[in-house]
Design a protein around this motif. Structure first.
Motif, PDB file in Angstrom:
ATOM      1  N   LEU A 118      -4.325   2.846  -3.985  1.00 34.83           N
ATOM      2  CA  LEU A 118      -4.434   1.285  -3.530  1.00 34.83           C
ATOM      3  C   LEU A 118      -3.894   0.056  -4.525  1.00 34.83           C
ATOM      4  O   LEU A 118      -4.120   0.492  -6.345  1.00 34.83           O
ATOM      5  N   GLY A 119      -4.225  -1.094  -5.727  1.00 31.83           N
ATOM      6  CA  GLY A 119      -4.523  -1.219  -6.156  1.00 31.83           C
ATOM      7  C   GLY A 119      -2.899  -3.247  -6.466  1.00 31.83           C
ATOM      8  O   GLY A 119      -3.043  -3.660  -7.246  1.00 31.83           O
ATOM      9  N   TYR A 120      -2.466  -2.612  -5.777  1.00 35.10           N
ATOM     10  CA  TYR A 120      -1.080  -3.520  -5.889  1.00 35.10           C
ATOM     11  C   TYR A 120      -0.691  -4.995  -5.077  1.00 35.10           C
ATOM     12  O   TYR A 120      -0.308  -6.149  -5.686  1.00 35.10           O
ATOM     13  N   LEU A 121      -2.713  -5.377  -4.688  1.00 34.69           N
ATOM     14  CA  LEU A 121      -2.630  -6.793  -4.320  1.00 34.69           C
ATOM     15  C   LEU A 121      -3.954  -6.769  -4.994  1.00 34.69           C
ATOM     16  O   LEU A 121      -4.514  -8.382  -4.401  1.00 34.69           O
ATOM     17  N   HIS A 122      -4.125  -7.033  -6.285  1.00 38.00           N
ATOM     18  CA  HIS A 122      -5.767  -7.610  -6.714  1.00 38.00           C
ATOM     19  C   HIS A 122      -5.173  -8.584  -6.900  1.00 38.00           C
ATOM     20  O   HIS A 122      -4.355  -8.808  -7.599  1.00 38.00           O
ATOM     21  N   ARG A 123      -6.122  -9.222  -6.779  1.00 41.67           N
ATOM     22  CA  ARG A 123      -6.328 -10.673  -6.619  1.00 41.67           C
ATOM     23  C   ARG A 123      -7.678 -11.788  -7.567  1.00 41.67           C
ATOM     24  O   ARG A 123      -7.900 -12.658  -7.112  1.00 41.67           O
ATOM     25  N   LEU A 126      -5.197  -5.239   3.290  1.00 43.40           N
ATOM     26  CA  LEU A 126      -4.950  -5.383   1.683  1.00 43.40           C
ATOM     27  C   LEU A 126      -5.674  -5.944   1.461  1.00 43.40           C
ATOM     28  O   LEU A 126      -6.227  -6.517  -0.001  1.00 43.40           O
ATOM     29  N   THR A 161      -8.897  -5.443   1.220  1.00 40.30           N
ATOM     30  CA  THR A 161      -9.161  -4.019   0.320  1.00 40.30           C
ATOM     31  C   THR A 161      -8.915  -3.666  -1.087  1.00 40.30           C
ATOM     32  O   THR A 161      -9.604  -3.277  -2.162  1.00 40.30           O
ATOM     33  N   ASP A 162      -7.703  -4.411  -1.573  1.00 38.86           N
ATOM     34  CA  ASP A 162      -7.604  -4.706  -3.144  1.00 38.86           C
ATOM     35  C   ASP A 162      -8.560  -5.858  -3.637  1.00 38.86           C
ATOM     36  O   ASP A 162      -9.201  -5.650  -4.745  1.00 38.86           O
ATOM     37  N   ARG A 163      -8.681  -6.835  -2.823  1.00 44.79           N
ATOM     38  CA  ARG A 163      -9.507  -8.603  -3.465  1.00 44.79           C
ATOM     39  C   ARG A 163      -9.639  -8.457  -4.927  1.00 44.79           C
ATOM     40  O   ARG A 163      -9.930  -9.152  -6.068  1.00 44.79           O
ATOM     41  N   LEU A 198     -11.937  -1.398   3.045  1.00 45.99           N
ATOM     42  CA  LEU A 198     -11.583  -0.198   1.574  1.00 45.99           C
ATOM     43  C   LEU A 198     -12.136   0.576   2.058  1.00 45.99           C
ATOM     44  O   LEU A 198     -11.758   1.735   1.875  1.00 45.99           O
ATOM     45  N   PHE A 200       0.755  -0.729   0.083  1.00 44.63           N
ATOM     46  CA  PHE A 200      -0.254  -0.141   0.478  1.00 44.63           C
ATOM     47  C   PHE A 200       0.831   1.423  -0.143  1.00 44.63           C
ATOM     48  O   PHE A 200       1.715   1.318   0.350  1.00 44.63           O
TER      49      PHE A 200
END
Length: 379
Positions: free
Chosen positions: A46-51, A374, A377-379, A345, A28
Motif C-alpha cells: 500500500l501507500g502509493y496514493l497517500h494524500r 485506494l 485505503t491509503d488516505r 483498509l 496498488f
C-alpha cells in the motif's frame, strides 16, 4: 525469497501485480509467490496514493473538511459526508431536523445502489466478461449521478451534507425523479440477474473461490457486504439505528460460504433492500427544515466554529462496511485529532488468507469481490 514446502527456490516464482496493473482498482501492488499457478503467499503493498488526509484535516476548520471527505471513497461521497457529519454533530451536540434526516437516508441509499452496481460491473470485467455488464451498470449509475449533480452541483464530489442537515433541500421535481429511478431499478436488476446470477461461467469462476470463514472475518474486524457474505448478521443500520434507520422495514441479506459468488449475490440482494428503504423514505418524507436554523451559517463555511473540549466517534454502514470518524476537540476551530476508520483498509487485511491455495487468475476476482478504493485505503 522463502522456500515453499522445502522445494528448491528455483521451483517457485515471485511476481508483482501492479502498481499499474489495470485490475487492481487503483495504485496498488500484490507481491505473490507462486508454485506453478498456485498462490503460496501474497503481500498487499500500500501507500502509493497517500494524500495526508488526516493531517490536512487537523490543520483546517471542521467545516472545510467536509469537502475532503468526498475524496476518500470517491465513488460514495454522500456516505463519506454522512459519517463525518454524524461525528461532528455528536461532538458539538447539534440536532438534525426530521426532513434533513430523510434526505440523508435517501442520498445514502442511492449511493449504495451506485456502489454495488459499479463493483459488480468491475468484478465481471476483472473476470474477463469484457465491458457489457459494466456498461449496463454505468447506464443506471448515470441516472443517479444526474440526481446528485442536480441537488449538490457535482456528480461525484458532492460536498452536500452540512452539520445539522444538508446544503440544499430536495424539490418536488427532485423527489419525483428519484421515485422514477426507484420504480424502474427492479427491472434493471432482473435484467442484470438474468445475465449473471445463474450464468454457468460466472458460477464456475466464483463458487468455492476465495472463501472467507465467518470466524476469520469477525476476528479481522471485517464489515459490510464482505462480512455478511460469510453469514455474519451485522449491519450498523440495524445495530446502531443511526439517523432514522429504525423507522424503516428492511432485512439484512446473508451469504452461506463467504466465497466470491456470495459476495456478488449479497450485493444484489442489498440493492433490493435499499430500494425498499427508498420507497418508504420517499413516501414518508415530511415537510420542514432541511438544516438546523442554528447552523445556517455553516452554508458559508465559518471559521469560528469551536466545539467544546471532548471527543466523539461517528460511524455509518457505508456500502463497503463500517466508515467511522474519530474526532478530538481542544476547543479550537481545528480538530486536535482526526482519524478515519476506513472499511477498504480493514477489509483488505484478509486478502492473503483467502488467496493462499488459489490460482493466480483467481486473485484478481477475489480482490474485486472485496471492493476496495485506494482513496480511503491509503488516505
Amino acid at each position: 525469497m522463502t522456500q515453499v514446502e522445502n522445494r528448491h527456490p528455483s521451483e517457485t516464482l515471485e511476481i508483482n501485480f501492479g502498481p499499474q496493473h489495470p485490475s487492481t482498482h487503483g495504485v496498488f501492488r500484490m507481491q505473490m509467490l507462486l508454485d506453478g499457478e498456485k498462490i503460496c503467499s501474497l503481500k498487499p503493498v500500500l501507500g502509493y496514493l497517500h494524500r495526508n488526509h488526516e493531517q490536512i484535516a487537523e490543520n483546517i476548520t471542521y467545516a472545510a473538511s467536509m469537502a475532503y471527505t468526498d475524496r476518500l471513497d470517491y465513488l460514495n461521497a454522500m456516505t463519506n459526508n454522512f459519517a463525518y457529519a454524524i461525528a461532528v454533530e455528536k461532538l458539538a451536540g447539534i440536532e438534525v431536523p426530521e426532513r434533513a434526516e430523510y434526505i440523508r437516508v435517501i442520498m445514502a441509499e442511492l449511493a449504495r445502489l451506485v456502489n454495488h452496481i459499479t463493483v459488480i460491473g468491475f468484478l465481471l470485467n476483472d473476470m474477463g466478461a469484457f465491458f457489457t455488464p459494466l456498461l449496463y451498470a454505468f447506464r443506471e449509475r448515470e441516472k443517479i449521478l444526474d440526481i446528485f449533480e442536480e441537488v449538490s452541483g457535482s456528480r461525484m464530489m458532492c460536498n452536500y451534507f452540512r452539520f445539522g442537515g444538508v446544503k440544499r433541500d430536495l424539490t418536488t421535481e427532485n423527489l419525483t425523479a428519484i421515485m422514477q429511478i426507484v420504480r424502474r431499478f427492479p427491472a434493471f436488476l432482473e435484467e442484470f440477474e438474468a445475465l449473471l446470477t445463474k450464468n454457468e461461467i460466472l458460477c464456475m469462476r466464483c463458487q468455492n473461490v476465495g472463501i472467507l470463514p465467518a470466524n476469520l472475518a469477525v476476528n479481522s474486524s471485517i464489515t459490510g457486504p464482505v462480512l455478511r457474505a460469510s453469514g455474519v448478521n451485522y449491519d450498523i443500520r440495524k445495530v446502531d439505528g443511526y439517523s432514522i434507520y429504525k423507522r424503516f422495514d428492511f432485512r439484512i441479506p446473508l451469504g452461506e460460504k463467504g466465497d466470491v459468488y456470495d459476495r456478488y449475490f449479497v450485493r444484489i440482494l442489498e440493492m433490493r433492500e435499499s430500494l425498499k428503504i427508498l420507497y418508504q423514505a420517499l413516501n414518508k418524507i415530511p415537510q420542514g427544515e432541511f438544516l438546523n436554523k442554528k447552523t445556517l451559517p455553516f452554508l458559508k463555511m465559518p471559521r469560528n466554529f469551536k466545539p467544546a473540549v471532548g471527543e466523539a466517534y461517528g460511524r455509518i454502514e457505508s456500502p463497503k462496511g463500517e466508515l467511522g470518524f474519530y474526532l478530538v476537540s481542544d476547543g479550537t476551530p481545528q480538530p486536535w485529532r482526526y482519524h478515519v476508520r476506513a472499511p477498504s483498509l480493514i477489509n483488505l487485511t484478509v486478502l492473503e488468507d483467502i488467496c493462499i491455495g488459489q490460482k493466480v487468475a483467481d486473485a484478481i476476482i477475489i480482490l474485486g469481490s472485496i471492493d476496495i478504493v485506494l482513496g480511503e485505503t491509503d488516505r
